[in-house]
Design an enzyme around this catalytic site. Structure first.
Site, PDB file in Angstrom:
ATOM      1  CD  GLU A  31       3.568  -7.966   1.923  1.00  0.00           C
ATOM      2  OE1 GLU A  31       3.794  -7.772   3.173  1.00  0.00           O
ATOM      3  OE2 GLU A  31       3.528  -7.975   1.751  1.00  0.00           O
ATOM      4  CG  HIS A  49       2.160  -5.995   6.345  1.00  0.00           C
ATOM      5  ND1 HIS A  49       0.874  -4.712   7.089  1.00  0.00           N
ATOM      6  CD2 HIS A  49       1.866  -5.700   5.436  1.00  0.00           C
ATOM      7  CE1 HIS A  49       0.447  -4.499   5.588  1.00  0.00           C
ATOM      8  NE2 HIS A  49       0.885  -4.777   5.476  1.00  0.00           N
TER       9      HIS A  49
HETATM   10 ZN   LIG Z   1       0.336  -5.333   3.309  1.00  0.00          ZN
END
Ligand SMILES: [Zn+2]
Length: 688
Positions: free
Chosen positions: A475, A478
């Site tokens: 995450e 991202h």
């Molecule tokens: Zn992802």
């Protein structure tokens, strides 16, 4: 209404929303005004008497809908992270209205005429490369929304979009309902086999749910998986597994089966209106893969080798199970339990021995410092900014020159009112059209909270499994894609790339969690501060391919059923439950493994359209990340500065360039699948 914070300019540093002042009742009037404002802006653009120019059409569109964007970002982030009955009701009310608003703009005839005119003349407009791509993407987006259809078809497209928005919202709310509605409540005598950290998390969960003194295992993945791994009570494992896999399929008001039927039929109809045979072909047309056949080809390349590996794994599990006196077949609620025993025997690794070395705060620091070494970022905690929940921590991000890059919010714990899973999102996107706008990024995880807040003597801090730590890095990858973005236009910002490319920056970043440099520095025992012993580190890395047959089968089965389902010409009589059974039979999915996500709670597919016919994207991107990280391995330095700079260019570019071009510029060639097969331990099985 007076004093609606959405109608004021926000004075918090860095544009952070005034969370302390935002209340549910502020959303409806703000949504209404946001839509009205954008409609007026669109009318001005579309109604202009002047011949269209890039500035008065495309850039004007980029500037439109500012208020709506601001309200929507806050609302949908809170709906996912910190919802309540009032927010749920507003979501049901506004999801169809917002969809109608979007589709009304996309089907505006006069507006599309201007875009189409610019698109036809784009080569002669003297545009920069990002502008050229922007206009191509606008044109395509409008066409894919139905801009070329006749008026009657457009009306149907609009009605379908509106209905789908309501169904997506209902699907997600039903899953959340089923997750909150059930928990396995245990007392002292029912904890057989559970290590301290699992007991501590269950005690904490019970306390949060008002049953202090007992133990609660909730249906969040981070609570379910440890219980299935350690509990020696087969009956309890089974009860938990059955409740977990029944989410969305329990009958009654929260049942999702009828919703899947309706969504599937509407998606088919939408695809047909747009001239595609089915929804998968429609969806895949705007991806790197291009066709569902190409995506399926990749999935099938790993499918049989993964099943073969899983068969070997099952044999090893059965041997241990028989030794322990289980003379029945391995069931899905047994797999993790016996796998842990095999892992322990084969690699001398005990999850309960490893976990004390993976303290959440240390692994967060590891992620920050990795971003520092690779991309020059620094993270400083801010406790002077408002948050929407006390769990949330706020970090200011700066680059190596000390300039502000953005704000990063970290929301790491499972709790009632929070969607399960892990995700990255934004409250504001980076752009630089009229002035530089810095991103505000949030990462959500659902880790089981330890019971020591600061004071370790009183219990255990939040400890992560190896997989949890990878999720944290994923995450954060991202998040970096959003934070490092250096684009001019908002709609090209950060993660606004094609769906099967968006997992590349996140999965790429996962690799740095398990490099020895990271583990040696940050994997330290929470009590003693001692680093992970070298011997244990070696065994941990040696065990990385362990259970990859299981992992690959459960993922790939879900990715294949997603493609299959969206290739069906679904009608109002489509039967999702039967479809799932037939799929499992036809593909000979090992029943002791099954699907990672059963259809009734497969939120990727049905709680929104984002990953519909797109769950394959994780494996598609893994071809790139395995091949991409191999560049660092070949260079002999996981932090090779020149490679890091070339990689950073991908994170910076957002959607300003074609993804394959970006990848090739980084790697110097197109990706090859060999590294992925190697990474999953499937290479030998493939050639054999
Ligand atoms: Zn992802």
């Amino acid at each position: 209404m007076t004093e609606n914070p959405f109608f004021e300019s926000w004075t918090m540093p860095f544009g952070v929303p005034p969370f302390d002042r935002i209340r549910p009742e502020h959303f409806p009037p703000a949504f209404d005004r946001g839509m009205q404002e954008q409609i007026a802006e669109i009318a001005a653009i579309a109604g202009s008497a002047a011949a269209p120019s890039f500035a008065d059409t495309i850039e004007a569109l980029e500037r439109s809908g500012r208020l709506l964007e601001r309200v929507g970002r806050v609302f949908f982030n809170l709906e996912a992270s910190n919802t309540n009955d009032a927010i749920e009701a507003i979501a049901r009310d506004y999801a169809p209205r917002l969809a109608q608003h979007q589709i009304r703009i996309a089907l505006d005839h006069a507006l599309f005429a201007r875009i189409a005119d610019l698109y036809a003349r784009r080569a002669s407009l003297g545009l920069d490369l990002d502008q050229l791509r922007l206009i191509e993407r606008y044109y395509l987006r409008f066409v894919r929304s139905g801009a070329l259809l006749d008026p009657e078809q457009k009306e149907r497209m609009a009605a379908i979009s509106e209905r789908l928005a309501s169904l997506h919202t209902a699907f997600g709310q039903n899953v959340l309902h089923d997750e909150q509605d059930w928990q396995l409540v245990l007392d002292e005598t029912e904890l057989d086999g559970l290590p301290g950290f699992v007991k501590a998390a269950a005690a904490q969960a019970a306390e949060e749910r008002g049953i202090a003194g007992r133990y609660a295992v909730t249906l969040s993945r981070s609570a379910v998986e440890p219980f299935l791994t350690f509990s020696s009570r087969r009956d309890l494992r089974r009860a938990l597994w059955e409740a977990w896999t029944a989410r969305g399929a329990r009958g009654g008001a929260s049942d999702n089966v009828a919703i899947i039927r309706q969504i599937s039929a509407l998606r088919t109809e939408q695809a047909r209106l747009l001239g595609y045979e089915n929804f998968a072909e429609y969806r895949l047309d705007d991806t790197m893969a291009k066709t569902s056949a190409a995506a399926e080809r990749l999935l099938l390349q790993v499918w049989e080798p993964a099943k073969a590996k899983a068969r070997d794994e099952r044999a090893a599990l059965e041997a241990v199970a028989r030794e322990e006196g289980l003379n029945e077949a391995i069931e899905p609620w047994d797999w993790r339990y016996y796998a842990e025993k095999v892992r322990k025997a084969r690699y001398d690794l005990d999850e309960a021995d490893i976990k004390p070395y993976f303290v959440l705060d240390n692994m967060v620091r590891a992620a920050f410092d990795t971003a520092g070494r690779l991309f020059g970022l620094t993270f400083t905690e801010r406790d002077d900014l408002p948050v929407y929940h006390p769990d949330v921590r706020v970090w200011e991000v700066r680059d190596e020159t000390g300039s502000h890059v953005g704000i990063f919010l970290h929301d790491n714990f499972a709790r009632p009112g929070k969607q399960s899973g892990a995700w990255s999102s934004r409250y504001r996107d980076q752009e630089n059209l009229d002035e530089p706008v810095a991103p505000i990024v949030v990462n959500n995880n659902n880790f089981a909270r330890g019971n020591a807040r600061g004071d370790v003597a009183g219990g255990e801090p939040t400890l992560l499994s190896f997989d949890d730590a990878k999720t944290l890095f994923h995450e954060f990858g991202h998040g970096l894609h959003s934070l490092l973005s250096r684009v001019r236009y908002r709609s090209q910002s950060g993660t606004a790339v094609q769906r099967d490319f968006v997992e590349f920056p996140s999965q790429m970043f996962e690799h740095w969690m398990s490099v020895p440099e990271t583990l040696r520095t940050y994997a330290r025992h929470y009590r003693t501060g001692e680093p992970l012993p070298e011997e244990m580190l070696r065994r941990l890395l040696a065990a990385r391919n362990f259970n990859q047959g299981f992992t690959t089968v459960e993922y790939t089965a879900s990715a294949l059923i997603d493609l299959d389902l969206h290739r069906v010409a679904a009608t109002g009589t489509f039967d999702p439950a039967r479809f799932e059974r037939d799929f499992l039979d036809r593909m000979e999915v090992p029943k002791e493994i099954g699907l990672r996500h059963r259809l009734p709670h497969f939120q990727h597919l049905f709680a929104g359209g984002g990953y519909a016919a797109g769950y394959y994207a994780y494996l598609w991107a893994e071809v790139l990340d395995a091949d991409g990280f191999a560049a660092f391995t070949e260079a002999g330095d996981a932090f090779d500065p020149e490679l890091a700079a070339r990689l950073e260019a991908i994170y910076r570019a957002g959607d300003t360039r074609d993804p394959m071009e970006l990848y090739c510029a980084f790697r110097g060639r197109e990706p090859a699948i060999a590294a992925l097969l190697q990474q999953r331990g499937l290479a030998a099985a493939q050639s054999g």
